[in-house]
Design a protein around this motif. Sequence first.
Motif, PDB file in Angstrom:
ATOM      1  N   MET A  60      -8.870 -22.597   5.494  1.00 43.73           N
ATOM      2  CA  MET A  60      -7.818 -21.874   6.951  1.00 43.73           C
ATOM      3  C   MET A  60      -7.668 -21.211   5.658  1.00 43.73           C
ATOM      4  N   GLU A  61      -7.912 -19.897   5.448  1.00 44.36           N
ATOM      5  CA  GLU A  61      -7.269 -19.387   3.918  1.00 44.36           C
ATOM      6  C   GLU A  61      -5.831 -18.173   5.670  1.00 44.36           C
ATOM      7  N   ILE A  62      -4.702 -18.408   3.645  1.00 46.80           N
ATOM      8  CA  ILE A  62      -3.780 -17.695   4.160  1.00 46.80           C
ATOM      9  C   ILE A  62      -3.542 -16.453   3.306  1.00 46.80           C
ATOM     10  N   VAL A  63      -3.371 -14.989   3.871  1.00 45.65           N
ATOM     11  CA  VAL A  63      -3.579 -14.176   3.608  1.00 45.65           C
ATOM     12  C   VAL A  63      -2.242 -13.659   2.475  1.00 45.65           C
ATOM     13  N   ALA A  64      -2.264 -13.959   1.696  1.00 46.49           N
ATOM     14  CA  ALA A  64      -0.357 -13.546   1.452  1.00 46.49           C
ATOM     15  C   ALA A  64       0.072 -12.124   1.323  1.00 46.49           C
ATOM     16  N   GLY A  65       1.677 -12.170   1.955  1.00 43.30           N
ATOM     17  CA  GLY A  65       2.096 -10.574   2.395  1.00 43.30           C
ATOM     18  C   GLY A  65       1.775 -10.179   3.319  1.00 43.30           C
ATOM     19  N   ALA A  66       0.794 -10.690   4.129  1.00 43.76           N
ATOM     20  CA  ALA A  66       0.081 -10.073   5.437  1.00 43.76           C
ATOM     21  C   ALA A  66       1.267 -11.008   6.552  1.00 43.76           C
ATOM     22  N   SER A  67       0.945  -9.828   7.405  1.00 46.94           N
ATOM     23  CA  SER A  67       1.838 -10.006   9.074  1.00 46.94           C
ATOM     24  C   SER A  67       1.246 -10.338  10.069  1.00 46.94           C
ATOM     25  N   HIS A  68       1.648 -10.295  11.014  1.00 49.26           N
ATOM     26  CA  HIS A  68       0.226 -10.940  12.578  1.00 49.26           C
ATOM     27  C   HIS A  68      -1.269  -9.954  12.597  1.00 49.26           C
ATOM     28  N   LEU A  69      -0.731  -8.519  12.532  1.00 52.06           N
ATOM     29  CA  LEU A  69      -1.109  -7.363  12.462  1.00 52.06           C
ATOM     30  C   LEU A  69      -2.703  -6.980  11.503  1.00 52.06           C
ATOM     31  N   PHE A  70      -1.663  -8.222   9.954  1.00 54.43           N
ATOM     32  CA  PHE A  70      -2.623  -7.583   8.782  1.00 54.43           C
ATOM     33  C   PHE A  70      -2.191  -5.820   8.473  1.00 54.43           C
ATOM     34  N   GLU A  71      -1.358  -5.479   9.603  1.00 53.47           N
ATOM     35  CA  GLU A  71      -0.756  -3.829   8.968  1.00 53.47           C
ATOM     36  C   GLU A  71      -0.870  -4.033   7.754  1.00 53.47           C
ATOM     37  N   PRO A  90      -0.753  -2.662   3.357  1.00 54.30           N
ATOM     38  CA  PRO A  90      -1.636  -1.637   2.726  1.00 54.30           C
ATOM     39  C   PRO A  90      -3.094  -3.376   1.701  1.00 54.30           C
ATOM     40  N   GLY A  91      -3.643  -3.320   1.995  1.00 54.52           N
ATOM     41  CA  GLY A  91      -4.787  -3.881   1.780  1.00 54.52           C
ATOM     42  C   GLY A  91      -5.172  -4.834   2.101  1.00 54.52           C
ATOM     43  N   LYS A  92      -4.213  -5.921   3.470  1.00 56.12           N
ATOM     44  CA  LYS A  92      -4.791  -6.899   3.465  1.00 56.12           C
ATOM     45  C   LYS A  92      -5.870  -6.887   4.844  1.00 56.12           C
ATOM     46  N   LEU A  93      -5.586  -5.899   5.270  1.00 52.27           N
ATOM     47  CA  LEU A  93      -7.375  -5.808   6.481  1.00 52.27           C
ATOM     48  C   LEU A  93      -8.543  -5.688   5.625  1.00 52.27           C
ATOM     49  N   GLU A  94      -8.217  -5.140   4.271  1.00 53.42           N
ATOM     50  CA  GLU A  94      -9.405  -4.833   3.450  1.00 53.42           C
ATOM     51  C   GLU A  94      -9.914  -6.349   3.268  1.00 53.42           C
ATOM     52  N   THR A  95      -8.802  -7.502   3.029  1.00 52.81           N
ATOM     53  CA  THR A  95      -8.777  -9.188   2.265  1.00 52.81           C
ATOM     54  C   THR A  95      -9.424  -9.598   3.592  1.00 52.81           C
ATOM     55  N   VAL A  96      -9.373  -9.337   4.656  1.00 59.93           N
ATOM     56  CA  VAL A  96      -9.410 -10.020   5.420  1.00 59.93           C
ATOM     57  C   VAL A  96     -11.451  -9.787   6.199  1.00 59.93           C
ATOM     58  N   ALA A  97     -11.452  -8.385   5.889  1.00 61.20           N
ATOM     59  CA  ALA A  97     -13.137  -7.735   5.521  1.00 61.20           C
ATOM     60  C   ALA A  97     -14.307  -8.753   5.007  1.00 61.20           C
ATOM     61  N   GLU A  98     -13.403  -8.676   4.140  1.00 63.43           N
ATOM     62  CA  GLU A  98     -14.549  -9.392   2.527  1.00 63.43           C
ATOM     63  C   GLU A  98     -13.776 -10.860   3.021  1.00 63.43           C
ATOM     64  N   SER A  99     -12.768 -11.297   3.379  1.00 60.08           N
ATOM     65  CA  SER A  99     -12.985 -12.698   3.955  1.00 60.08           C
ATOM     66  C   SER A  99     -14.268 -13.312   4.691  1.00 60.08           C
ATOM     67  N   ALA A 100     -14.185 -12.499   5.970  1.00 60.27           N
ATOM     68  CA  ALA A 100     -15.079 -12.561   7.126  1.00 60.27           C
ATOM     69  C   ALA A 100     -16.825 -12.534   6.349  1.00 60.27           C
ATOM     70  N   GLY A 101     -16.955 -11.357   5.518  1.00 59.66           N
ATOM     71  CA  GLY A 101     -18.313 -10.854   5.454  1.00 59.66           C
ATOM     72  C   GLY A 101     -18.785 -12.020   4.490  1.00 59.66           C
ATOM     73  N   THR A 106     -16.264 -23.339  10.731  1.00 60.72           N
ATOM     74  CA  THR A 106     -15.341 -21.673  11.199  1.00 60.72           C
ATOM     75  C   THR A 106     -14.503 -21.863   9.807  1.00 60.72           C
ATOM     76  N   LEU A 107     -13.820 -20.002   9.980  1.00 61.26           N
ATOM     77  CA  LEU A 107     -12.540 -19.781   8.802  1.00 61.26           C
ATOM     78  C   LEU A 107     -11.645 -19.170   9.551  1.00 61.26           C
ATOM     79  N   LEU A 108     -10.291 -19.292   9.401  1.00 59.28           N
ATOM     80  CA  LEU A 108      -9.571 -19.039  10.348  1.00 59.28           C
ATOM     81  C   LEU A 108      -8.453 -18.515   9.470  1.00 59.28           C
ATOM     82  N   LEU A 109      -8.425 -17.438   9.302  1.00 58.63           N
ATOM     83  CA  LEU A 109      -7.325 -15.490   8.586  1.00 58.63           C
ATOM     84  C   LEU A 109      -5.922 -15.875   9.270  1.00 58.63           C
ATOM     85  N   VAL A 110      -5.089 -16.340   8.407  1.00 58.13           N
ATOM     86  CA  VAL A 110      -3.674 -16.053   9.132  1.00 58.13           C
ATOM     87  C   VAL A 110      -2.931 -15.540   7.902  1.00 58.13           C
TER      88      VAL A 110
END
Length: 161
Positions: free
Chosen positions: A123-134, A136-147, A95-99
């Motif tokens: 557990m991975e904290i995505v620096a500079g990202a809010s709850h919805l990862f809105e 710039p570039g934060k959803l791409e970071t999530v997609a890469e980590s999840a993939g 399990t990967l928790l992205l926050v």
Amino acid sequence: MGTLLFDLLTEQEDSLYQNRFDIHKLTARLIQTTQWIHQSVSISKLPLGYFGASTGAASALRAAAFFGNSINAVVSRGGRPDLALDELDQVKAPTLLLVGGLDTEVIWLNQKAYDRLDCPKKMEIVAGASHLFEEPGKLETVAESAGDWFDTWFKKAKEHV
């Protein structure tokens, strides 16, 4: 890697905000969908993972607990895994928790859940990202980590077949 994207609530059900927190209903629907996948001869032998966001993460973890070793990986994005605390010790899937790093309350809730998980976990904290990862570039970071997470654990699942 194939994906199946679907909502756990109908449009009408989603119009009532409290339905989004009916984790029992959300989990039951995910379990039903997973059972349908297991019955499909063409895809039933493929590694299977869940990606859940917000309360969908809690239902993904509860369903993973229900299915045990037949779920090969779980990713929670900005999720509420704390809503599945009673089942977390039964989750076998890595399990990967992205926050988001700006989502301090959800970081705390994810840490609480992380401590309860008894499976390979990160557990991975995505620096500079809010709850919805809105941002710039934060959803791409999530997609890469999840993939990467799914790729790693799906390969390991195939090695054990």
